[in-house]
Design an enzyme around this catalytic site. Structure first.
Site, mmCIF file in Angstrom:
data_model
loop_
_atom_site.group_PDB
_atom_site.id
_atom_site.type_symbol
_atom_site.label_atom_id
_atom_site.label_comp_id
_atom_site.label_asym_id
_atom_site.label_seq_id
_atom_site.Cartn_x
_atom_site.Cartn_y
_atom_site.Cartn_z
ATOM 1 N N ALA A 1 -0.119 4.615 -10.739
ATOM 2 C CA ALA A 1 -0.210 5.070 -12.121
ATOM 3 C C ALA A 1 1.115 5.641 -12.608
ATOM 4 C CB ALA A 1 -1.324 6.103 -12.255
ATOM 5 N N PHE B 1 26.427 5.143 -18.683
ATOM 6 C CA PHE B 1 25.964 5.158 -17.298
ATOM 7 C C PHE B 1 26.886 4.244 -16.497
ATOM 8 C CE2 PHE B 1 21.732 6.643 -15.568
ATOM 9 C CZ PHE B 1 21.627 7.726 -16.410
ATOM 10 N N GLN C 1 19.394 1.274 -2.427
ATOM 11 C CA GLN C 1 20.452 1.945 -3.174
ATOM 12 C C GLN C 1 20.632 3.394 -2.750
ATOM 13 O OE1 GLN C 1 20.102 2.917 -7.652
ATOM 14 N NE2 GLN C 1 21.800 1.501 -7.463
ATOM 15 N N HIS D 1 22.230 6.725 -4.064
ATOM 16 C CA HIS D 1 22.752 7.318 -5.297
ATOM 17 C C HIS D 1 23.891 8.254 -4.906
ATOM 18 C CE1 HIS D 1 22.964 9.554 -9.013
ATOM 19 N NE2 HIS D 1 22.088 8.744 -9.572
ATOM 20 N N LEU E 1 17.964 14.730 -6.532
ATOM 21 C CA LEU E 1 18.868 14.007 -7.419
ATOM 22 C C LEU E 1 19.549 14.865 -8.487
ATOM 23 C CD1 LEU E 1 19.730 11.015 -7.787
ATOM 24 C CD2 LEU E 1 18.276 11.036 -9.810
ATOM 25 N N GLU F 1 22.688 10.500 -12.760
ATOM 26 C CA GLU F 1 23.952 9.913 -13.175
ATOM 27 C C GLU F 1 24.379 10.431 -14.553
ATOM 28 O OE1 GLU F 1 24.239 5.918 -11.872
ATOM 29 O OE2 GLU F 1 25.307 5.310 -13.668
ATOM 30 N N ARG G 1 26.868 2.526 -8.681
ATOM 31 C CA ARG G 1 26.450 3.478 -7.647
ATOM 32 C C ARG G 1 26.879 3.099 -6.247
ATOM 33 N NH1 ARG G 1 20.403 4.673 -10.036
ATOM 34 N NH2 ARG G 1 21.210 5.906 -11.752
ATOM 35 N N HIS H 1 17.928 6.291 -2.700
ATOM 36 C CA HIS H 1 17.397 6.532 -4.033
ATOM 37 C C HIS H 1 16.454 5.456 -4.532
ATOM 38 C CE1 HIS H 1 17.293 7.983 -8.105
ATOM 39 N NE2 HIS H 1 17.863 6.896 -8.583
ATOM 40 N N GLU I 1 8.841 -0.714 -9.124
ATOM 41 C CA GLU I 1 9.784 -0.603 -8.007
ATOM 42 C C GLU I 1 9.275 -1.257 -6.723
ATOM 43 O OE1 GLU I 1 11.653 3.226 -7.687
ATOM 44 O OE2 GLU I 1 12.596 2.717 -5.777
ATOM 45 N N ARG J 1 21.194 -1.932 -8.244
ATOM 46 C CA ARG J 1 20.648 -1.675 -9.579
ATOM 47 C C ARG J 1 21.584 -0.804 -10.392
ATOM 48 N NH1 ARG J 1 17.823 2.635 -11.985
ATOM 49 N NH2 ARG J 1 17.358 3.816 -10.109
HETATM 50 C C1 LIG Z 1 14.769 11.420 -8.908
HETATM 51 C C2 LIG Z 1 14.760 10.068 -9.545
HETATM 52 C C3 LIG Z 1 15.364 9.877 -10.787
HETATM 53 C C4 LIG Z 1 15.381 8.612 -11.382
HETATM 54 N N1 LIG Z 1 16.003 8.466 -12.592
HETATM 55 C C5 LIG Z 1 16.018 7.240 -13.189
HETATM 56 C C6 LIG Z 1 16.604 7.069 -14.481
HETATM 57 O O1 LIG Z 1 17.074 8.005 -15.111
HETATM 58 N N2 LIG Z 1 16.610 5.827 -15.013
HETATM 59 C C7 LIG Z 1 16.068 4.742 -14.358
HETATM 60 O O2 LIG Z 1 16.106 3.641 -14.887
HETATM 61 N N3 LIG Z 1 15.474 4.901 -13.145
HETATM 62 C C8 LIG Z 1 15.424 6.120 -12.553
HETATM 63 N N4 LIG Z 1 14.802 6.257 -11.334
HETATM 64 C C9 LIG Z 1 14.012 5.146 -10.798
HETATM 65 C C10 LIG Z 1 12.703 4.995 -11.571
HETATM 66 O O3 LIG Z 1 12.230 6.251 -11.968
HETATM 67 C C11 LIG Z 1 11.619 4.312 -10.731
HETATM 68 O O4 LIG Z 1 12.114 3.138 -10.153
HETATM 69 C C12 LIG Z 1 10.396 3.928 -11.589
HETATM 70 O O5 LIG Z 1 9.989 5.017 -12.384
HETATM 71 C C13 LIG Z 1 9.277 3.459 -10.696
HETATM 72 O O6 LIG Z 1 8.098 3.311 -11.452
HETATM 73 P P1 LIG Z 1 6.807 2.663 -10.798
HETATM 74 O O7 LIG Z 1 5.775 2.656 -11.869
HETATM 75 O O8 LIG Z 1 7.168 1.372 -10.173
HETATM 76 O O9 LIG Z 1 6.392 3.629 -9.600
HETATM 77 P P2 LIG Z 1 6.100 5.216 -9.501
HETATM 78 O O10 LIG Z 1 6.357 5.927 -10.754
HETATM 79 O O11 LIG Z 1 6.798 5.677 -8.275
HETATM 80 O O12 LIG Z 1 4.533 5.272 -9.269
HETATM 81 C C14 LIG Z 1 3.931 4.854 -8.066
HETATM 82 C C15 LIG Z 1 2.438 5.070 -8.174
HETATM 83 O O13 LIG Z 1 1.791 4.443 -7.072
HETATM 84 C C16 LIG Z 1 0.804 5.287 -6.532
HETATM 85 N N5 LIG Z 1 0.617 4.915 -5.122
HETATM 86 C C17 LIG Z 1 1.564 4.647 -4.188
HETATM 87 N N6 LIG Z 1 0.997 4.313 -3.013
HETATM 88 C C18 LIG Z 1 -0.340 4.364 -3.196
HETATM 89 C C19 LIG Z 1 -1.466 4.122 -2.353
HETATM 90 N N7 LIG Z 1 -1.329 3.783 -1.079
HETATM 91 N N8 LIG Z 1 -2.695 4.285 -2.870
HETATM 92 C C20 LIG Z 1 -2.876 4.652 -4.177
HETATM 93 N N9 LIG Z 1 -1.847 4.882 -5.008
HETATM 94 C C21 LIG Z 1 -0.590 4.738 -4.535
HETATM 95 C C22 LIG Z 1 1.327 6.691 -6.768
HETATM 96 O O14 LIG Z 1 0.299 7.622 -6.782
HETATM 97 C C23 LIG Z 1 2.009 6.535 -8.142
HETATM 98 O O15 LIG Z 1 1.059 6.730 -9.168
HETATM 99 C C24 LIG Z 1 14.777 7.518 -10.726
HETATM 100 C C25 LIG Z 1 14.153 7.703 -9.501
HETATM 101 C C26 LIG Z 1 14.168 8.958 -8.901
HETATM 102 C C27 LIG Z 1 13.550 9.092 -7.538
#
Ligand SMILES: Cc1cc2nc3c(=O)[nH]c(=O)nc-3n(C[C@H](O)[C@H](O)[C@H](O)COP(=O)(O)OP(=O)(O)OC[C@H]3O[C@@H](n4cnc5c(N)ncnc54)[C@H](O)[C@@H]3O)c2cc1C
Length: 570
Positions: free
Chosen positions: A15, A117, A230, A232, A242, A245, A276, A343, A373, A384
């Site tokens: 989510a 960036f 990656q 960072h 973190l 950037e 990066r 990262h 991701e 990236r």
């Molecule tokens: C500190 C930090 C800063 C960042 N800043 C930036 C930025 O400024 N700009 C940018 O472009 N990117 C940034 N990134 C990267 C970016 O935020 C992420 O790649 C992106 O938000 C991932 O989104 P997602 O929806 O794929 O996964 P996530 O937001 O990680 O969500 C994963 C979901 O999966 C669920 N889940 C996982 N495993 C299970 C399981 N086994 N059973 C049930 N549920 C599960 C979790 O509960 C969660 O809801 C940053 C990353 C980090 C760590």
């Protein structure tokens, strides 16, 4: 044991931005969708994103420049059709968020502000102070709530039901009670985020344990380009938390122990705003050559003092707060200590642009989807660019949601039974009753430290072979785990044990891919093969695991386009 079986048209696991955007599309179409997440949606790692989301909005910027920067940043490994799709749709996505209520930071004239960036030829990252991810996640969450998407939060998905060549659902348990259930659906989507927790120093949430990757791999399905992790450049010294950037985008300088602005040597043109991979290697090189700072000389300085208190409070309040809390250093008054931190995962579950999971470079698995991701589409290739992932996750999440709506009436609901959850339940039982001598935390720490040392910023044949042998041992030791908590209420011991099993499995993919890739490209750097080798390695890795944990590699073609591979200088 009879297990409850819930039936849905579609099940979305995860989510964060990707999962929420997909669930919203499916719900909007009138289909029955369940959103399952091990965390409350607002605790997803998307909410930690600080810096921004890229879109070519400015008059003197262009979609084509965004595409070029992304492809060059990827060291030419990105699939250019996917990059085109992402960059062309980025401006619309930002406005979509805005219309749903996301409040972006503004220029004086009222237009959306954009900050520079790394690796970008134009300031392109739209932002909400340094809390961009949280703002967007909150907006998406409100919208899914408004539509009444059914959320199973604090539910852990531990397996898929993959039979008759299709994915028929997932096996999960309620973290509160440890009670299992099967979610039977025509379409299953993974949006489970990244795998940074394989490394000791990382910027990721504790939840980023790459569960979906290992679940998929255990069914003999491939993972793509897993060797590209990656690092960072700016994680807080010691913890890796973190420092976005945005800190360099707003003018931060990197200094070594001699007070030298060392990026002059490595990227004379772009300096701190080189991509990066390059900045992380430069920092690590300075430290290895003895010009580090801090008690262990394992950090360098990030200096923001020249920005002044007002600008820091306006643009980087969260970063100031984090450095104060975790390092006791005030960036207004002194340079803070940072080092490279694991990262982001470029690799993942291979998918088409539409989000359909691939079982080989040319075939798909009916009823199975992924985005965000945990997937590899691949828009980031070998490296990236900052602010392209908060773009990728909701964009491809939304698009995959639309694909599911399109496919769903053609898909059949495959019948499942309690028997299909046997694998998950047996493994939970084994972990709970095993009378071994190994501790989860200790094994995890050893694995993470060795991954950092042997498969981190710099890699060699020797270091990777050493790591491969270690992972084999960790796999054996994992069989000998003992848990003290045998209860069924919020048994985090059990959850962490399952997660450790996942980390061990996908770490083997990182190492095996890195070992075979005898070149340096993007985030993957081999001291023994320091050059990029397009002739042999301009291709995607597809890796498959067998029951013994051994990994077989295949390669797939990179989709090239208007940008021919060139030398990558900054
Ligand atoms: C500190 C930090 C800063 C960042 N800043 C930036 C930025 O400024 N700009 C940018 O472009 N990117 C940034 N990134 C990267 C970016 O935020 C992420 O790649 C992106 O938000 C991932 O989104 P997602 O929806 O794929 O996964 P996530 O937001 O990680 O969500 C994963 C979901 O999966 C669920 N889940 C996982 N495993 C299970 C399981 N086994 N059973 C049930 N549920 C599960 C979790 O509960 C969660 O809801 C940053 C990353 C980090 C760590």
């Amino acid at each position: 044991m009879d297990i409850p079986i819930h039936q849905y048209d579609a099940v979305v696991v995860g989510a964060g931005l990707a999962g929420l955007a997909a669930a919203r599309e499916i719900k909007k179409s009138g289909k029955k969708v369940a959103l399952i997440t091990k965390l409350h949606p607002l605790r997803s790692h998307s909410g930690a994103a600080q810096g921004g989301i890229n879109a070519a909005l400015a008059k003197d910027d262009s979609v084509e420049l965004h595409e070029f920067d992304t492809v060059k940043g990827s060291d030419y490994l990105a699939d250019q059709d996917a990059v085109e799709f992402m960059c062309q749709n980025a401006p619309e996505l930002v406005r979509w968020f805005e219309h749903m209520g996301a409040v972006f930071s503004r220029n004086e004239d009222g237009t959306i502000a954009q900050r520079p960036f790394g690796g970008q030829s134009h300031p392109r990252a739209c932002f909400a102070k340094d809390r961009t991810g949280l703002t967007l996640l909150q907006t998406m969450f409100e919208q899914t709530n408004r539509l009444g998407v059914e959320v199973f939060d604090e539910w852990y998905v531990a397996d898929i039901i993959y039979k008759e060549g299709v994915v028929a659902g997932v096996c999960a348990y309620d973290i509160k009670t440890s009670k299992p259930a099967i979610f039977n659906a025509k379409a299953v989507m993974f949006a489970t985020g990244g795998y940074g927790r394989a490394f000791k120093i990382n910027s990721n949430a504790h939840a980023n344990t790459g569960d979906a990757l290992s679940i998929v791999a255990r069914h003999g399905l491939p993972l793509e380009d897993m060797e590209f992790v990656q690092f960072h450049p700016t994680g807080l010294a010691g913890s890796g938390i973190l420092m976005s950037e945005a800190a360099r985008g707003e003018g931060g300088k990197l200094l070594n122990s001699k007070g030298e602005r060392f990026m002059e040597k490595y990227a004379p043109e772009k300096m701190e705003l080189a991509p990066r991979d390059l900045v992380s290697r430069s920092i690590t090189q300075e430290i290895l050559e003895g010009r580090g700072v801090g008690p262990n000389k394992d950090a360098v300085y990030l200096d923001l003092t020249h920005l002044g208190e007002e600008k820091i409070n306006e643009r980087l309040p969260e970063l100031r707060d984090l450095a104060l809390t975790f390092l006791g250093m005030d960036m207004v008054k002194e340079p803070i200590m940072i080092a490279a931190t694991a990262h982001y995962s470029m690799g993942g579950i291979p998918v088409t642009i539409e989000g359909r999971v691939q079982k080989s470079p040319t075939e798909i698995v009916p009823g199975f989807y992924a985005a965000g991701e945990c997937s590899c589409v691949s828009v980031h290739g070998a490296n990236r660019l900052g602010a392209n992932s908060v773009l990728e996750a909701p964009l491809f999440g939304r698009h995959t949601g639309k694909t599911i709506v399109e496919d769903i009436d053609k898909l059949e609901l495959v019948e499942v039974s309690s028997e299909d959850a046997k694998g998950m339940i047996d493994e939970m039982q084994r972990l709970l009753t095993n009378n071994g001598t190994e501790r989860v935390a200790k094994l995890r720490e050893e694995l993470q430290a060795s991954m950092m040392e042997n498969a981190g910023v710099f890699r060699t044949k020797e270091s990777l072979e050493k790591q491969k042998a270690l992972i084999k041992k960790y796999r054996e030791r994992y069989k000998n785990i003992r848990l003290d908590d045998k209860s069924s209420t919020y048994n985090t011991d059990l959850q962490e044990a399952i997660e450790l099993g996942h980390i061990i499995d996908y770490s083997a993919f990182i190492v095996e891919g890195a070992l075979a890739r005898e070149e340096s490209r993007g985030a993957h750097f081999r001291n023994d093969f320091p050059k990029r080798d397009d002739e042999k390695f301009l291709k995607h890795t597809y890796a498959y695991m067998d029951e013994n944990g051994d990994i077989r590699l295949e390669y797939g073609e990179v989709t090239l386009g208007k940008f021919e591979p060139q030398a990558r200088t900054y």
